[in-house]
Design a protein around this motif. Structure first.
Motif, mmCIF file in Angstrom:
data_model
loop_
_atom_site.group_PDB
_atom_site.id
_atom_site.type_symbol
_atom_site.label_atom_id
_atom_site.label_comp_id
_atom_site.label_asym_id
_atom_site.label_seq_id
_atom_site.Cartn_x
_atom_site.Cartn_y
_atom_site.Cartn_z
ATOM 1 N N LYS A 4 24.574 18.779 -30.954
ATOM 2 C CA LYS A 4 23.669 19.926 -32.419
ATOM 3 C C LYS A 4 24.452 21.027 -33.058
ATOM 4 C CE LYS A 4 20.199 23.250 -31.046
ATOM 5 N NZ LYS A 4 18.716 23.131 -31.690
ATOM 6 N N PHE A 5 25.012 20.803 -34.712
ATOM 7 C CA PHE A 5 25.816 21.791 -34.784
ATOM 8 C C PHE A 5 25.153 22.519 -35.792
ATOM 9 C CE2 PHE A 5 26.652 18.041 -37.448
ATOM 10 C CZ PHE A 5 26.368 18.647 -38.638
ATOM 11 N N ASN A 6 25.378 24.213 -36.443
ATOM 12 C CA ASN A 6 24.341 24.660 -37.245
ATOM 13 C C ASN A 6 26.313 25.230 -38.603
ATOM 14 O OD1 ASN A 6 21.412 25.353 -36.094
ATOM 15 N ND2 ASN A 6 23.093 26.465 -34.718
ATOM 16 N N LEU A 7 24.803 24.972 -39.832
ATOM 17 C CA LEU A 7 26.019 25.662 -40.619
ATOM 18 C C LEU A 7 25.611 25.568 -41.535
ATOM 19 C CD1 LEU A 7 26.659 22.810 -43.217
ATOM 20 C CD2 LEU A 7 26.636 21.827 -41.361
ATOM 21 N N LEU A 8 26.843 26.848 -42.340
ATOM 22 C CA LEU A 8 25.615 26.947 -43.822
ATOM 23 C C LEU A 8 26.784 26.756 -44.725
ATOM 24 C CD1 LEU A 8 26.303 31.602 -42.543
ATOM 25 C CD2 LEU A 8 24.150 30.065 -42.950
ATOM 26 N N THR A 32 30.161 16.440 -31.729
ATOM 27 C CA THR A 32 30.917 17.172 -32.430
ATOM 28 C C THR A 32 31.641 18.284 -32.192
ATOM 29 O OG1 THR A 32 28.103 16.126 -33.462
ATOM 30 C CG2 THR A 32 29.519 18.569 -34.734
ATOM 31 N N ALA A 35 30.345 26.852 -39.556
ATOM 32 C CA ALA A 35 29.800 26.202 -38.650
ATOM 33 C C ALA A 35 29.899 26.619 -37.780
ATOM 34 C CB ALA A 35 30.253 24.199 -38.783
ATOM 35 N N GLN A 36 28.806 26.101 -36.443
ATOM 36 C CA GLN A 36 29.017 26.554 -34.743
ATOM 37 C C GLN A 36 28.572 24.889 -34.597
ATOM 38 O OE1 GLN A 36 25.580 28.796 -34.162
ATOM 39 N NE2 GLN A 36 26.791 29.952 -32.126
ATOM 40 N N THR A 37 29.085 25.012 -33.531
ATOM 41 C CA THR A 37 28.622 23.278 -32.164
ATOM 42 C C THR A 37 29.032 23.747 -31.220
ATOM 43 O OG1 THR A 37 30.944 22.569 -33.046
ATOM 44 C CG2 THR A 37 30.050 22.027 -34.191
#
Length: 148
Positions: free
Chosen positions: A20-24, A95, A13-15
């Motif tokens: 907002k956040f990005n995740l795999l 977040t 994850a990148q926050t």
């Protein structure tokens, strides 16, 4: 007291705090292993901390615990988080993500990730570790519950 709007485990994850956040690979609740002890290279814990307008500009202690089936601590972390008050005062969700590197699980079974805010447990995530017994007929990994 701040509450948890959402919390989950992911592969990565990148926050940007407060944005907002990005995740795999989000939503992890079980992990298969060939045997125990088992070292998992990386998990990311993503948390959305709901902070009311009156709770901004104050520090809040967030503590996480990874526990084995008997309640013994596998890993822990503590951070102090504060959200700056904005000109348009309102409730916010802050977040953030915590990287959990090289967790070693001594045994399988029902583990948990507990999230405490200001000393009070606010969320508990289940994490089941199972033995992978090989491949099933569809090519997916077959699992065996340790209590079966």
């Amino acid at each position: 007291m701040p509450d948890i709007a959402y919390a989950f485990l992911a592969d990565a994850a990148q926050t940007i705090p407060g944005q907002k956040f990005n995740l795999l690979g989000g939503g992890i609740s079980r992990i298969g292993a060939r045997g125990f002890p088992f070292r998992h290279p990386h998990l990311a814990l993503v948390v959305g901390l709901r902070v009311t307008a009156t709770e901004t500009d104050r520090s809040h202690e967030v503590r996480l615990l990874v526990l084995d089936p008997d309640g013994a601590e596998i890993a822990s972390a503590t951070a102090t988080i504060a959200m700056q008050k904005r000109p348009d005062v309102r409730d916010e969700v802050l977040t953030f993500a915590v990287d959990l590197w090289n967790l070693t699980f001594p045994t399988g079974g029902d583990h948990s990730v507990r999230i405490m805010v200001n000393g009070s447990e606010r969320e508990r995530l289940p994490l089941l570790l199972t033995i992978v017994t090989g491949e099933g007929p569809d090519g997916a990994a077959a699992e065996r519950r340790l209590d079966a």
